[in-house]
Motif scaffolding. Sequence first.
Motif, PDB file in Angstrom:
ATOM      1  N   ASP A   1       9.618 -37.668  20.665  1.00 14.19           N
ATOM      2  CA  ASP A   1      10.357 -38.788  20.077  1.00 14.19           C
ATOM      3  C   ASP A   1       9.796 -39.137  18.699  1.00 14.19           C
ATOM      4  N   HIS A   2       8.484 -39.217  18.609  1.00 14.03           N
ATOM      5  CA  HIS A   2       7.810 -39.568  17.353  1.00 14.03           C
ATOM      6  C   HIS A   2       6.436 -38.934  17.340  1.00 14.03           C
ATOM      7  N   GLY A   3       5.765 -39.020  16.201  1.00 15.90           N
ATOM      8  CA  GLY A   3       4.413 -38.496  16.080  1.00 15.90           C
ATOM      9  C   GLY A   3       3.371 -39.577  16.309  1.00 15.90           C
ATOM     10  N   MET A   4       2.265 -39.494  15.573  1.00 18.55           N
ATOM     11  CA  MET A   4       1.147 -40.409  15.773  1.00 18.55           C
ATOM     12  C   MET A   4       0.297 -40.427  14.509  1.00 18.55           C
ATOM     13  N   SER A   5      -0.153 -41.605  14.120  1.00 19.12           N
ATOM     14  CA  SER A   5      -1.015 -41.691  12.942  1.00 19.12           C
ATOM     15  C   SER A   5      -2.471 -41.490  13.346  1.00 19.12           C
ATOM     16  N   GLU A   6      -3.313 -41.247  12.357  1.00 19.17           N
ATOM     17  CA  GLU A   6      -4.739 -41.087  12.636  1.00 19.17           C
ATOM     18  C   GLU A   6      -5.346 -42.374  13.172  1.00 19.17           C
ATOM     19  N   TYR A   7      -4.656 -43.501  12.938  1.00 21.71           N
ATOM     20  CA  TYR A   7      -5.152 -44.804  13.389  1.00 21.71           C
ATOM     21  C   TYR A   7      -4.704 -45.130  14.815  1.00 21.71           C
ATOM     22  N   GLY A   8      -3.860 -44.274  15.402  1.00 17.42           N
ATOM     23  CA  GLY A   8      -3.425 -44.498  16.770  1.00 17.42           C
ATOM     24  C   GLY A   8      -2.200 -45.371  16.894  1.00 17.42           C
ATOM     25  N   ASN A   9      -1.354 -45.345  15.864  1.00 11.17           N
ATOM     26  CA  ASN A   9      -0.123 -46.126  15.962  1.00 11.17           C
ATOM     27  C   ASN A   9       1.048 -45.347  15.386  1.00 11.17           C
ATOM     28  N   HIS A  10       2.230 -45.914  15.540  1.00 12.96           N
ATOM     29  CA  HIS A  10       3.448 -45.305  15.015  1.00 12.96           C
ATOM     30  C   HIS A  10       4.491 -46.403  14.903  1.00 12.96           C
TER      31      HIS A  10
END
Length: 277
Positions: free
Chosen positions: A205-214
């Motif tokens: 559905d979506h990816g992920m940022s290095e900070y652990g959010n989207h």
Amino acid sequence: MSNKVIAIVVDGMRYDKACEALGYIQHLVETNQAALYKVKSELPSLSRPLYEVLLTGTPASVNGITSNQAVRLSSEKSLFHLTKENGLRNGTASYYWVSELYNRAPFDFMEDREQEDETKPIQYGKFYWDDDYPDSHVLMDAEALRRKYDPHFIYIHPLGVDVKGEIFGSESKEYREQILKMGSLLAQLLPIWIKEGYHILITSDHGMSEYGNHGGITDGERDVPLFIISPKVEPGVYSEVVPQLAFAPLVCELLNIEPSNKMISYQLPGLKGKNTL
């Protein structure tokens, strides 16, 4: 040629990490048995809005599912509706938000865990609500449905990669390990499904940022893979970025049913015998 489709949506799995960690699936790509595309997710890059995008082919500004807090039935025609209308069987093993979008909202934890009702948009379903419900169990729930009901369209939605990403971030050992685990689980099931003639799509559905959010617009949050194993799609790695709105009409094409009138027309590179989707 079969018109049966298995769609696996690995929640929160970003493109680059999937390409690095899904070893067996990349083996299929390298040996010209699968195709790989990069998909740009719709916005907002959040789960419930993007379940609706994937399953109805409509953007948030049209369907109104604009946040994870939109707890209501979808007003759009989903792949579940379309398969049922065309006399095909469908099933899913998914997080309970999928049930809330298409069968009943709010979800009743006592009554809605297992569903078997051919009059509903989702005809056969097994749903979970604990975020840490094991991915292995989701896949086996789906396989049990497949073996019992033989649906033409199966939608499988494990959450473990998203959970590890949100806790540890996309650059963590834990996030990568969860994708490796998913690859190992799929490596056990894919040979069975391929032998039985399914069209198989693996995406997110979506990816992920290095900070652990989207939820935002960065490539890490929006770029997700689409692996396709199908005799109707030429194997290979494609450079053209595919819009996420093309997923639902692609499933319709593989099921050999008409898409809804709100789905986009899109020419998927590598699709055989069809000029547009």
